[in-house]
Design a protein around this motif. Structure first.
Motif, PDB file in Angstrom:
ATOM      1  N   ALA A  99       0.835  -1.209   0.000  1.00 10.34           N
ATOM      2  CA  ALA A  99       0.000   0.000   0.000  1.00 10.34           C
ATOM      3  C   ALA A  99       0.867   1.255   0.000  1.00 10.34           C
ATOM      4  O   ALA A  99       0.570   2.229  -0.712  1.00 10.34           O
ATOM      5  CB  ALA A  99      -0.936  -0.013   1.203  1.00 10.34           C
ATOM      6  N   ASP A 100       1.947   1.255   0.787  1.00  7.30           N
ATOM      7  CA  ASP A 100       2.842   2.432   0.814  1.00  7.30           C
ATOM      8  C   ASP A 100       3.532   2.610  -0.537  1.00  7.30           C
ATOM      9  O   ASP A 100       3.730   3.740  -1.003  1.00  7.30           O
ATOM     10  CB  ASP A 100       3.886   2.273   1.912  1.00  7.30           C
ATOM     11  CG  ASP A 100       3.294   2.425   3.307  1.00  7.30           C
ATOM     12  OD1 ASP A 100       2.172   2.962   3.407  1.00  7.30           O
ATOM     13  OD2 ASP A 100       3.934   1.981   4.278  1.00  7.30           O
ATOM     14  N   TRP A 101       3.919   1.504  -1.158  1.00  4.24           N
ATOM     15  CA  TRP A 101       4.563   1.559  -2.471  1.00  4.24           C
ATOM     16  C   TRP A 101       3.618   2.177  -3.504  1.00  4.24           C
ATOM     17  O   TRP A 101       4.017   3.025  -4.311  1.00  4.24           O
ATOM     18  CB  TRP A 101       4.966   0.147  -2.876  1.00  4.24           C
ATOM     19  CG  TRP A 101       5.559  -0.019  -4.232  1.00  4.24           C
ATOM     20  CD1 TRP A 101       6.835   0.283  -4.618  1.00  4.24           C
ATOM     21  CD2 TRP A 101       4.905  -0.550  -5.392  1.00  4.24           C
ATOM     22  NE1 TRP A 101       7.013  -0.037  -5.954  1.00  4.24           N
ATOM     23  CE2 TRP A 101       5.848  -0.547  -6.449  1.00  4.24           C
ATOM     24  CE3 TRP A 101       3.629  -1.036  -5.633  1.00  4.24           C
ATOM     25  CZ2 TRP A 101       5.532  -1.001  -7.730  1.00  4.24           C
ATOM     26  CZ3 TRP A 101       3.317  -1.498  -6.903  1.00  4.24           C
ATOM     27  CH2 TRP A 101       4.251  -1.470  -7.935  1.00  4.24           C
ATOM     28  N   LEU A 102       2.364   1.771  -3.463  1.00  3.50           N
ATOM     29  CA  LEU A 102       1.378   2.347  -4.387  1.00  3.50           C
ATOM     30  C   LEU A 102       1.119   3.809  -4.075  1.00  3.50           C
ATOM     31  O   LEU A 102       0.909   4.624  -4.987  1.00  3.50           O
ATOM     32  CB  LEU A 102       0.071   1.557  -4.308  1.00  3.50           C
ATOM     33  CG  LEU A 102       0.047   0.210  -5.014  1.00  3.50           C
ATOM     34  CD1 LEU A 102      -1.219  -0.551  -4.641  1.00  3.50           C
ATOM     35  CD2 LEU A 102       0.135   0.391  -6.531  1.00  3.50           C
ATOM     36  N   GLU A 103       1.119   4.154  -2.803  1.00  3.54           N
ATOM     37  CA  GLU A 103       0.823   5.529  -2.389  1.00  3.54           C
ATOM     38  C   GLU A 103       1.823   6.509  -2.989  1.00  3.54           C
ATOM     39  O   GLU A 103       1.463   7.640  -3.344  1.00  3.54           O
ATOM     40  CB  GLU A 103       0.844   5.617  -0.864  1.00  3.54           C
ATOM     41  CG  GLU A 103       0.381   6.952  -0.300  1.00  3.54           C
ATOM     42  CD  GLU A 103      -1.098   7.231  -0.526  1.00  3.54           C
ATOM     43  OE1 GLU A 103      -1.419   8.374  -0.913  1.00  3.54           O
ATOM     44  OE2 GLU A 103      -1.913   6.306  -0.355  1.00  3.54           O
ATOM     45  N   ARG A 104       3.070   6.091  -3.115  1.00  4.53           N
ATOM     46  CA  ARG A 104       4.078   7.024  -3.641  1.00  4.53           C
ATOM     47  C   ARG A 104       4.174   7.010  -5.164  1.00  4.53           C
ATOM     48  O   ARG A 104       4.969   7.752  -5.732  1.00  4.53           O
ATOM     49  CB  ARG A 104       5.430   6.763  -2.994  1.00  4.53           C
ATOM     50  CG  ARG A 104       6.078   5.448  -3.309  1.00  4.53           C
ATOM     51  CD  ARG A 104       7.454   5.341  -2.659  1.00  4.53           C
ATOM     52  NE  ARG A 104       8.100   4.054  -2.920  1.00  4.53           N
ATOM     53  CZ  ARG A 104       8.750   3.753  -4.032  1.00  4.53           C
ATOM     54  NH1 ARG A 104       8.832   4.644  -5.013  1.00  4.53           N
ATOM     55  NH2 ARG A 104       9.322   2.565  -4.183  1.00  4.53           N
ATOM     56  N   LYS A 105       3.377   6.154  -5.803  1.00  5.41           N
ATOM     57  CA  LYS A 105       3.325   6.181  -7.258  1.00  5.41           C
ATOM     58  C   LYS A 105       2.438   7.335  -7.731  1.00  5.41           C
ATOM     59  O   LYS A 105       1.492   7.724  -7.046  1.00  5.41           O
ATOM     60  CB  LYS A 105       2.773   4.858  -7.805  1.00  5.41           C
ATOM     61  CG  LYS A 105       3.622   3.629  -7.519  1.00  5.41           C
ATOM     62  CD  LYS A 105       4.943   3.685  -8.258  1.00  5.41           C
ATOM     63  CE  LYS A 105       5.764   2.428  -8.012  1.00  5.41           C
ATOM     64  NZ  LYS A 105       7.098   2.501  -8.644  1.00  5.41           N
ATOM     65  N   SER A 106       2.727   7.846  -8.911  1.00  3.26           N
ATOM     66  CA  SER A 106       1.887   8.913  -9.472  1.00  3.26           C
ATOM     67  C   SER A 106       0.568   8.328  -9.968  1.00  3.26           C
ATOM     68  O   SER A 106       0.478   7.115 -10.203  1.00  3.26           O
ATOM     69  CB  SER A 106       2.611   9.595 -10.630  1.00  3.26           C
ATOM     70  OG  SER A 106       2.724   8.692 -11.732  1.00  3.26           O
ATOM     71  N   PRO A 107      -0.465   9.155 -10.128  1.00  5.81           N
ATOM     72  CA  PRO A 107      -1.734   8.635 -10.652  1.00  5.81           C
ATOM     73  C   PRO A 107      -1.582   7.915 -11.987  1.00  5.81           C
ATOM     74  O   PRO A 107      -2.235   6.898 -12.220  1.00  5.81           O
ATOM     75  CB  PRO A 107      -2.591   9.900 -10.780  1.00  5.81           C
ATOM     76  CG  PRO A 107      -2.047  10.825  -9.734  1.00  5.81           C
ATOM     77  CD  PRO A 107      -0.579  10.568  -9.718  1.00  5.81           C
ATOM     78  N   SER A 108      -0.717   8.427 -12.858  1.00  3.56           N
ATOM     79  CA  SER A 108      -0.534   7.780 -14.162  1.00  3.56           C
ATOM     80  C   SER A 108       0.154   6.418 -14.001  1.00  3.56           C
ATOM     81  O   SER A 108      -0.175   5.455 -14.713  1.00  3.56           O
ATOM     82  CB  SER A 108       0.283   8.677 -15.092  1.00  3.56           C
ATOM     83  OG  SER A 108       1.571   8.938 -14.552  1.00  3.56           O
ATOM     84  N   GLU A 109       1.102   6.333 -13.065  1.00  6.22           N
ATOM     85  CA  GLU A 109       1.767   5.048 -12.823  1.00  6.22           C
ATOM     86  C   GLU A 109       0.775   4.030 -12.261  1.00  6.22           C
ATOM     87  O   GLU A 109       0.776   2.861 -12.655  1.00  6.22           O
ATOM     88  CB  GLU A 109       2.931   5.237 -11.851  1.00  6.22           C
ATOM     89  CG  GLU A 109       4.140   5.942 -12.457  1.00  6.22           C
ATOM     90  CD  GLU A 109       5.217   6.199 -11.428  1.00  6.22           C
ATOM     91  OE1 GLU A 109       6.402   5.915 -11.722  1.00  6.22           O
ATOM     92  OE2 GLU A 109       4.890   6.669 -10.324  1.00  6.22           O
ATOM     93  N   ARG A 110      -0.069   4.476 -11.337  1.00  7.90           N
ATOM     94  CA  ARG A 110      -1.068   3.553 -10.782  1.00  7.90           C
ATOM     95  C   ARG A 110      -2.057   3.107 -11.847  1.00  7.90           C
ATOM     96  O   ARG A 110      -2.465   1.943 -11.898  1.00  7.90           O
ATOM     97  CB  ARG A 110      -1.792   4.211  -9.604  1.00  7.90           C
ATOM     98  CG  ARG A 110      -0.937   4.344  -8.360  1.00  7.90           C
ATOM     99  CD  ARG A 110      -1.778   4.617  -7.136  1.00  7.90           C
ATOM    100  NE  ARG A 110      -2.402   5.921  -7.162  1.00  7.90           N
ATOM    101  CZ  ARG A 110      -1.902   7.023  -6.616  1.00  7.90           C
ATOM    102  NH1 ARG A 110      -0.741   6.963  -5.973  1.00  7.90           N
ATOM    103  NH2 ARG A 110      -2.538   8.166  -6.675  1.00  7.90           N
ATOM    104  N   ALA A 111      -2.447   4.033 -12.715  1.00  7.53           N
ATOM    105  CA  ALA A 111      -3.368   3.665 -13.793  1.00  7.53           C
ATOM    106  C   ALA A 111      -2.738   2.631 -14.712  1.00  7.53           C
ATOM    107  O   ALA A 111      -3.398   1.680 -15.153  1.00  7.53           O
ATOM    108  CB  ALA A 111      -3.770   4.909 -14.578  1.00  7.53           C
TER     109      ALA A 111
END
Length: 558
Positions: free
Chosen positions: A72-84
């Motif tokens: 969850a922390d790893w995803l939190e620091r990703k940008s919205p485009s990276e998460r998408a």
């Protein structure tokens, strides 16, 4: 001489083992990690191409033992485009979301890179060789000699003081062994070219769901309505596309249920109590362990215990009663009601006591497996193990919603095979497979075996010289059990062989552990196994460094 360690395989098991080793503070070592794929750290269950982006993992962030950071922390620091790009919606950045398998692969690969960099900074001589396959291993006086075949270059031999075999899942190199008949749904890319046609899938767990979803998205779309309900919309020209999932009981898995971590301690069916039973031995070990299981479950949920007559139950009767109500219901009606209940309980953070108790007991009871004789082991495999697998194998809510959408669209049915059926994998039609039950034959132009990884015996071990040397042997040679019980290993995962020094060789390759450790699949098991082997490696390196050759105590003396 600097002690040397080789890891064969670079998935999550190696990642957790290396982390545990480094945590012990030993730096005077040369570590080499071999990985057949071009990227280290991913692991087969989470590798792109092997998995379709639509396939979901059935473990959430709060269950994954953290490495450098939580998922969850790893995803939190990703940008919205990276998460998408990872297929993660904004609302899914939380501890309890179930994410695409390939997203977990990216997470583990990045954690692997961080761990390697930290090890090198701390002074560890660490080399990672990707696109490099180990094709054999031989036990020698000087260590374990590995035969290494890189993707580019010549085959070479190298010898190491300590070797950890962590080769993960083992699937056929060519899954489509005959036209339309697949021994496994992996890699998922193999399914993408299949035409819209009736498909039979043997299995009903998450592996079977993955196969169904991978096919469904090739021939249609899942569309979420404004009310949140999911609809499956077939593509034009796919009228012939149809899925039949089949298993002995004809049941669908249940939806993930809410539970807290860390686990609430058990009161009756404790690890200490089970260890005491194992120490006592005897041919009634399974029944004695079931008595502990029964007592814990009655204590946890008296109402459930009364409803299933648990006080009078046996291993056999409880195995049937547990599934009875679900088996009597329409599988999709049951799945709909169960999904709604699971969603309500998650929203309100309500834990169903009997489900949680069974979940907490599965690994505790699993500890008896290596000590069961053939008759007891077969009873365990047939009657009690399926209860635990069903409980801990609950699947993401989205997976159940997809199955329901496919059924409403007329594209999915479930078939209960029972015990008396026959599968013809060489049908007269020349493709797929045919199921014959109760005198009725049904042919599927495409047939997929999707029952997951099976335990393997020593004959399937991928390093033939260790087999020829007698280093790797079957766990129960001559056992009358009908189940495969894996290879002979001790509690620290050393092969049971007199002529191999302690702490030289470790086997963490999943299919060969599953007979001894029936619930060994999953990330938490990778962490637990890694902790044991990582600590053992640190002790071995410590002996070699602190007591040079000629003054070194044996592993037993140390």
């Amino acid at each position: 001489m600097t002690p040397s360690i080789a890891f064969v395989g670079a998935g999550p098991t190696t990642l957790y083992t290396l982390a545990a080793f480094l945590a012990e503070g030993r730096r005077e070592v040369a570590v080499t990690i071999f990985e057949q794929q071009r990227t280290a750290g991913l692991g087969t269950p989470y590798r792109p191409g092997w998995n379709d982006p639509a396939m979901l993992a059935n473990i959430a962030s709060f269950e994954i033992p953290p490495l450098n950071e939580t998922l969850a922390d790893w995803l939190e620091r990703k940008s919205p485009s990276e998460r998408a790009a990872l297929g993660v919606a904004p609302e899914e950045v939380n501890d309890r979301a179930f994410l695409p398998r390939v997203t977990l692969g990216r997470y583990f690969a990045e954690q692997f890179d961080v761990l390697v960099a930290e090890a090198r900074t701390a002074g560890v001589d660490l080399e990672v060789r990707t696109a490099c396959r180990v094709i054999d291993a031989v036990n020698l006086d000087a260590g374990v000699r590995l035969t290494i075949a890189p993707h580019l270059g010549f085959v070479t031999d190298e010898t190491f003081d300590h070797v950890v075999l962590a080769t993960g899942h083992q699937w056929p190199s060519e899954p489509e062994v005959r036209p339309g008949y697949f021994l496994t749904p992996w890699p998922a890319s193999n399914l993408s070219a299949l035409p819209p046609t009736p498909v039979g899938i043997r299995g009903s767990s998450l592996t079977a769901i993955d196969a169904a979803v991978a096919l469904a998205i090739r021939h249609g779309d899942f569309v979420a309505g404004e009310d949140g309900d999911l609809t499956y919309v077939p593509h034009p020209g796919t009228e012939a596309f149809d899925l039949t999932m089949m298993s002995r009981k004809g049941l669908l898995p249940e939806a993930d249920f809410y539970f807290p971590l860390p686990y609430t301690p058990l009161s009756i069916c404790t690890s200490e109590a089970v260890a005491g039973l194992v120490e006592s031995g005897g041919d009634a070990l399974l029944d004695a362990a079931f008595d502990l299981f029964r007592g814990e479950l009655i204590l946890a949920d008296p109402a459930y215990a009364r409803a299933v007559s648990l006080a009078e139950a046996t291993v056999e009767s409880f195995g049937e009663t547990y599934f009875a109500d679900r088996a009597a219901a329409d599988p999709f009606d049951w799945a709909q009601a169960n999904l709604e209940e699971a969603r309500r309980n998650h929203a309100a953070e309500i834990t169903v006591p009997w489900r949680y108790a069974i979940l907490r007991m599965h690994e505790v009871i699993g500890a008896i497996a290596p000590h069961l004789d053939a008759a007891q082991f077969d009873r365990f495999e047939r009657h009690l193990k399926p209860v635990f697998v069903d409980d801990y194998g609950a699947v993401p809510h989205a997976s159940i919603a997809r199955l329901l959408a496919l059924h409403r669209a007329g594209k999915l049915q479930v078939l209960a095979l029972g015990d008396d059926y026959r599968l013809d994998t060489q049908p007269a039609e020349g493709c797929g497979g045919a199921v014959v039950r109760e005198g009725v034959r049904r042919h599927f132009p495409v047939f997929i075996e999707a029952t997951g990884q099976k335990p393997l015996s020593a004959s399937a071990f991928p390093f033939p010289s260790l087999l020829a040397q007698g280093v790797i042997t079957d766990a129960a040679p001559g056992d009358a059990s009908t189940a495969v019980r894996g290879v002979a290993l001790d509690d620290e995962f050393h092969p049971v062989a007199d002529h191999v020094p302690a702490d030289r060789l470790f086997c963490l390759s999943l299919p060969f552990l599953m007979g001894r450790h029936p619930f060994v699949q999953g990330i938490t098991s990778s962490h637990d196994r890694g902790a044991i082997v990582g600590a053992a490696l640190a002790q071995a390196v410590g002996r070699a460094v602190d007591h040079p050759a000629g003054t070194r105590p044996t592993a037993e003396a140390a």
